[in-house]
Design a protein around this motif. Structure first.
Motif, short mmCIF file in Angstrom:
data_model
loop_
_atom_site.label_atom_id
_atom_site.label_comp_id
_atom_site.label_asym_id
_atom_site.label_seq_id
_atom_site.Cartn_x
_atom_site.Cartn_y
_atom_site.Cartn_z
N GLN A 61 0.38 8.90 -18.40
CA GLN A 61 0.83 8.50 -17.07
C GLN A 61 0.77 9.67 -16.10
OE1 GLN A 61 4.72 6.91 -17.81
NE2 GLN A 61 3.94 5.04 -18.76
N LEU A 62 1.13 10.86 -16.56
CA LEU A 62 1.06 12.04 -15.70
C LEU A 62 -0.38 12.36 -15.34
CD1 LEU A 62 2.43 14.42 -14.30
CD2 LEU A 62 2.24 15.69 -16.45
N GLU A 63 -1.28 12.30 -16.32
CA GLU A 63 -2.70 12.56 -16.04
C GLU A 63 -3.23 11.56 -15.02
OE1 GLU A 63 -4.70 12.33 -19.74
OE2 GLU A 63 -3.91 14.23 -20.52
N GLN A 64 -2.86 10.32 -15.18
CA GLN A 64 -3.33 9.30 -14.24
C GLN A 64 -2.78 9.56 -12.85
OE1 GLN A 64 -2.00 5.73 -16.24
NE2 GLN A 64 -3.96 5.44 -17.28
N ALA A 65 -1.50 9.94 -12.77
CA ALA A 65 -0.90 10.21 -11.46
C ALA A 65 -1.59 11.39 -10.79
CB ALA A 65 0.59 10.49 -11.62
N GLU A 66 -1.92 12.43 -11.56
CA GLU A 66 -2.60 13.60 -10.99
C GLU A 66 -4.00 13.23 -10.53
OE1 GLU A 66 -2.35 16.36 -14.20
OE2 GLU A 66 -0.40 17.15 -13.56
N LEU A 67 -4.70 12.40 -11.31
CA LEU A 67 -6.04 11.94 -10.92
C LEU A 67 -5.98 11.17 -9.62
CD1 LEU A 67 -9.07 11.24 -11.51
CD2 LEU A 67 -8.20 9.23 -12.73
N VAL A 68 -5.06 10.22 -9.55
CA VAL A 68 -4.94 9.38 -8.37
C VAL A 68 -4.58 10.21 -7.15
CG1 VAL A 68 -3.53 7.57 -7.32
CG2 VAL A 68 -4.43 7.26 -9.62
N ALA A 69 -3.63 11.14 -7.31
CA ALA A 69 -3.22 11.99 -6.19
C ALA A 69 -4.36 12.86 -5.70
CB ALA A 69 -2.03 12.86 -6.60
N GLY A 70 -5.21 13.31 -6.61
CA GLY A 70 -6.31 14.19 -6.22
C GLY A 70 -7.49 13.48 -5.61
N GLU A 71 -7.66 12.18 -5.93
CA GLU A 71 -8.87 11.47 -5.51
C GLU A 71 -8.67 10.50 -4.36
OE1 GLU A 71 -11.81 12.12 -6.53
OE2 GLU A 71 -11.27 13.51 -8.13
N GLU A 111 -0.91 17.83 -2.05
CA GLU A 111 -1.86 17.68 -0.95
C GLU A 111 -1.12 17.55 0.38
OE1 GLU A 111 -5.19 14.45 0.56
OE2 GLU A 111 -4.76 14.66 -1.58
N ALA A 112 -0.02 16.83 0.37
CA ALA A 112 0.75 16.68 1.60
C ALA A 112 1.34 18.03 2.03
CB ALA A 112 1.87 15.65 1.41
N PRO A 157 -6.81 9.81 -0.86
CA PRO A 157 -6.03 10.50 0.17
C PRO A 157 -4.90 9.67 0.76
CG PRO A 157 -8.17 9.85 1.04
CD PRO A 157 -8.20 9.56 -0.42
N ARG A 158 -5.01 8.35 0.73
CA ARG A 158 -4.01 7.51 1.38
C ARG A 158 -2.94 7.09 0.37
NH1 ARG A 158 -7.50 3.24 4.86
NH2 ARG A 158 -8.20 2.74 2.74
N GLU A 159 -1.70 7.20 0.79
CA GLU A 159 -0.59 6.91 -0.11
C GLU A 159 -0.61 5.46 -0.57
OE1 GLU A 159 2.74 7.40 -2.43
OE2 GLU A 159 1.39 8.88 -1.53
N ARG A 160 -0.97 4.53 0.31
CA ARG A 160 -0.96 3.13 -0.10
C ARG A 160 -2.03 2.86 -1.17
NH1 ARG A 160 -2.70 2.53 5.30
NH2 ARG A 160 -4.89 1.98 5.54
N ASP A 161 -3.16 3.58 -1.09
CA ASP A 161 -4.18 3.44 -2.13
C ASP A 161 -3.68 4.02 -3.45
OD1 ASP A 161 -5.87 2.22 -0.37
OD2 ASP A 161 -7.05 4.02 0.06
N ARG A 162 -2.95 5.12 -3.36
CA ARG A 162 -2.40 5.71 -4.58
C ARG A 162 -1.42 4.76 -5.26
NH1 ARG A 162 -0.78 11.46 -1.77
NH2 ARG A 162 -2.88 12.11 -1.22
N ARG A 163 -0.56 4.17 -4.45
CA ARG A 163 0.41 3.23 -5.02
C ARG A 163 -0.31 2.05 -5.67
NH1 ARG A 163 3.55 4.21 -0.19
NH2 ARG A 163 2.70 2.29 0.70
N SER A 207 -13.38 3.06 -8.91
CA SER A 207 -13.91 4.11 -9.78
C SER A 207 -12.79 5.04 -10.25
CB SER A 207 -15.01 4.89 -9.08
OG SER A 207 -14.51 5.57 -7.96
N VAL A 208 -11.80 5.27 -9.40
CA VAL A 208 -10.67 6.11 -9.80
C VAL A 208 -9.86 5.41 -10.88
CG1 VAL A 208 -8.55 7.22 -9.01
CG2 VAL A 208 -10.59 7.27 -7.57
N VAL A 209 -9.63 4.11 -10.71
CA VAL A 209 -8.92 3.34 -11.73
C VAL A 209 -9.69 3.36 -13.05
CG1 VAL A 209 -8.19 1.02 -12.39
CG2 VAL A 209 -7.70 1.86 -10.10
N ALA A 210 -11.00 3.23 -12.98
CA ALA A 210 -11.81 3.25 -14.20
C ALA A 210 -11.66 4.57 -14.93
CB ALA A 210 -13.28 2.99 -13.86
N GLU A 211 -11.70 5.67 -14.18
CA GLU A 211 -11.56 6.97 -14.82
C GLU A 211 -10.16 7.13 -15.40
OE1 GLU A 211 -12.17 11.73 -13.88
OE2 GLU A 211 -12.81 10.24 -12.43
N GLY A 212 -9.15 6.61 -14.69
CA GLY A 212 -7.80 6.68 -15.22
C GLY A 212 -7.63 5.88 -16.49
N LEU A 213 -8.34 4.77 -16.62
CA LEU A 213 -8.26 3.94 -17.81
C LEU A 213 -9.02 4.54 -18.98
CD1 LEU A 213 -8.74 0.40 -16.23
CD2 LEU A 213 -6.67 1.24 -17.36
#
Length: 614
Positions: free
Chosen positions: A386-396, A58-59, A398-404, A437-443
């Motif tokens: 872990q990769l699936e979760q990282a891709e989900l978080v990166a896609g949903e 995205e960046a 937008p802010r890097e601090r939220d992703r972290r 909601s993103v965390v829930a989907e990742g879990l």
């Protein structure tokens, strides 16, 4: 401004808009009038300050947008004039606007790359007009279509060609007035599109070998056990066993009829055929599926396998060798298509006759199957998750601090004994209504896998033990999602009611509980919850019908002191004046029909609301 520039940059502008005014021009380029350079992110420093441009797709797109924006400004202001002159030259060669922008942005990126190279002193960084003009003169680049055609052609000629050989071969075939390193970079970029794109025609196998699956499926026979459910639905699920055939697209059925690709309920690809096309085969029997290809597309032949072939130990060994090659580097689960392609390259003709289903071969090779993926141990599945979760978080997010923050919570949930201090911090972060909601989907994922439910239930329990009062609302909400997935809606509603009591104003709880109340016939209660968090159901198509059902009904036109219309003998004001009365069943059809639709499309699976919370 030159009308030709206006047309190129914006298409058209209202007569009152003056593009020669600097502030107006900035707004136009940033925001509007169909400009391909528009972006809502340019001035949002808070949203972009932490982006990791090296590994964030995205960046990278943001960088590309910025390049196009800067090129647009150069065209609009005429500085340097060579940019607009080059744009006109490229348009005259037949390139469309998108192609011209792509070319100009590429040339500008080359100059910027030279400008910010390591060998350039920071105090001497200044755009070199002569170098920029030289780069512009080298344009146009070979078109994406031309590069892709050469890539596919070279791979078809030598299936499994090493990537290190492919790029130079295609670069030499294309030729160009541009410098070789520029063409190599461009070919490499198009190759990325061809491999990574959703419908990319190429695939890469370990170790860095490139294939064109579409040219390898002709004459291939793969087998699968046909289920009774598939027969009844008239849909043959490709699954892992027939994964390669997803490349065939729409196909003709031998003997007549069209097969259309469809997505099945489990997310797999399948073929839907003419009525009764699977009825002549035995349920749970082995079905051989053969694809032949020609200029008019693919043709599919089905045949029952009366005597299932025995499992060949050598073929099992080849399956395991293919898996081992793929898993060696990244340590991630391996997809079925990659294993099949490895077998086709290593053992030509292996699928010229029916073989046991791939799922049988992989099981014999000691591999576990999940969907279309295979792995040999829990650690491989964990890395894949872990990769699936990282891709989900990166896609949903937008802010890097939220992703972290989201990834930190997901990592915490994977621990057998989460750190108590980390749980307290997680509860605080999970009050963010978009992040939770993103965390829930990742879990939870989308598979309803038992281990995912148990892990999420344990994490929700740990969170509940770490919080109290309103702090517990996200944990209760998460526990409610687990109960839903377990098929326990009453327990889920009870948890949501508890969460509502803990934090009455929290959006996700109000929204989800509103759907429960609507599903159980309490339209007025649902509407009240939506209104509590600032949602006007009358303004939302999905909710408007619920709002209508929630209005007080019956007795319209009766005076307060008149006998109630229901026949109770009491006055209307003492009986049904302020009570909701559901309309007759025929008038509730839209509401009833909308309940399963809303569940499937509005977040019943992942815990997402139908809307984005502010």
């Amino acid at each position: 401004m030159d009308p030709a520039k206006i047309e190129f940059l914006f298409g058209s502008l209202p007569a009152r808009v003056d593009p020669d005014d600097p502030e107006t021009l900035r707004i136009l380029l940033d925001e509007g009038f169909g400009s391909p350079f528009a972006s809502e992110d340019w001035d949002d420093e808070e949203d972009n300050e932490d982006d990791d441009e090296d590994d964030d797709e995205e960046a990278m797109e943001a960088v590309n947008r910025l390049l196009r924006r800067l090129v647009a400004d150069q065209i609009a202001t005429g500085s340097p004039p060579e940019v607009w002159a080059t744009a006109q030259r490229l348009l005259g060669l037949g390139l469309d606007g998108a192609g011209v922008l792509q070319n100009l942005s590429f040339a500008f990126s080359r100059v910027m790359g030279e400008l910010f190279g390591d060998e350039v002193d920071e105090e001497e960084r200044e755009l070199d007009p002569a170098l920029y003009a030289e780069e512009l003169d080298r344009l146009p680049l070979p078109t994406v279509g031309a590069v892709l055609e050469e890539l596919v052609g070279a791979v078809r000629e030598e299936p499994g060609i090493p990537l290190a050989e492919l790029i130079p071969v295609v670069t030499a075939r294309l030729g160009s007035g541009m410098r070789r390193k520029d063409v190599v970079g461009w070919v490499d970029e198009v190759f990325g599109m061809a491999v990574l794109g959703e419908d990319g025609p190429l695939a890469i196998l370990a170790p860095s070998r490139v294939v064109h699956p579409g040219s390898l499926i002709g004459g291939v026979t793969l087998s699968r056990r046909l289920t009774g459910e598939e027969q009844r639905a008239g849909v043959l699920v490709l699954g892992a066993d027939l994964a390669l055939f997803g490349r065939a697209g729409p196909a003709e059925l031998a003997g007549g009829g069209r097969l259309e690709p469809v997505e099945t309920g489990g997310g797999d690809l399948g073929w839907r055929g003419p009525g009764g096309w699977l009825g002549g085969f035995e349920a749970e029997g082995l079905l051989a599926v053969t694809v032949t290809t020609g200029t008019d597309g693919a043709r599919i032949t089905l045949a029952a396998v009366a005597e299932p072939p025995a499992i060949d130990p050598e073929l099992v060994g080849a399956v395991r060798a293919a898996y081992d090659r793929e898993v060696e580097g990244p340590g991630l689960p391996v997809d079925a298509e990659s294993i099949i392609l490895h077998l086709i390259l290593a053992r030509p003709g292996v699928f010229s006759r029916p073989q046991p289903p791939l799922s049988d071969l992989t099981a014999a090779a000691g591999l576990e199957e999940r969907g279309q993926l295979f792995a040999h141990g829990a650690e491989v599945w964990a890395r894949g998750r872990q990769l699936e979760q990282a891709e989900l978080v990166a896609g949903e997010l937008p802010r890097e601090r939220d992703r972290r923050a989201a990834l930190a919570i997901l990592a915490l949930a994977s621990q057998e004994e989460p750190d108590p201090a980390g749980l307290v911090d997680a509860l605080d972060v999970l009050h963010d209504q978009a992040l939770v909601s993103v965390v829930a989907e990742g879990l939870l994922g989308i598979e309803d896998a038992g281990e995912d439910l148990e892990r999420t239930a344990a994490f929700a329990g740990a969170l509940l033990g770490a919080g109290e009062g309103e702090d517990s609302a996200p944990a209760l909400w998460l526990a409610a999602l687990v109960a839903e997935r377990r098929g326990e809606p009453l327990a889920a509603q009870a948890l949501l009611e508890e969460a509502l009591a803990a934090e009455p104003g929290w959006g996700p709880v109000n929204d989800r509980l509103a759907w429960y109340r609507s599903d159980r016939g309490d339209a007025a209660g649902a509407v009240a919850l939506w209104r509590r968090v600032g949602i006007d159901p009358r303004s939302v198509p999905e909710l408007r019908v619920v709002e209508r059902m929630g209005r007080p009904g019956g007795g319209v036109g009766l005076g307060r002191n008149e006998p109630c219309w229901c026949g109770s003998g009491r006055k209307f004001k003492q009986c049904h004046l302020d009570r909701t009365v559901l309309p007759p069943l025929p008038e509730r059809f839209e509401w009833l029909y909308g309940k399963p639709v809303a569940y499937m499309s509005g977040g019943g699976r992942s815990g997402r609301s139908w809307r984005s919370w502010p």
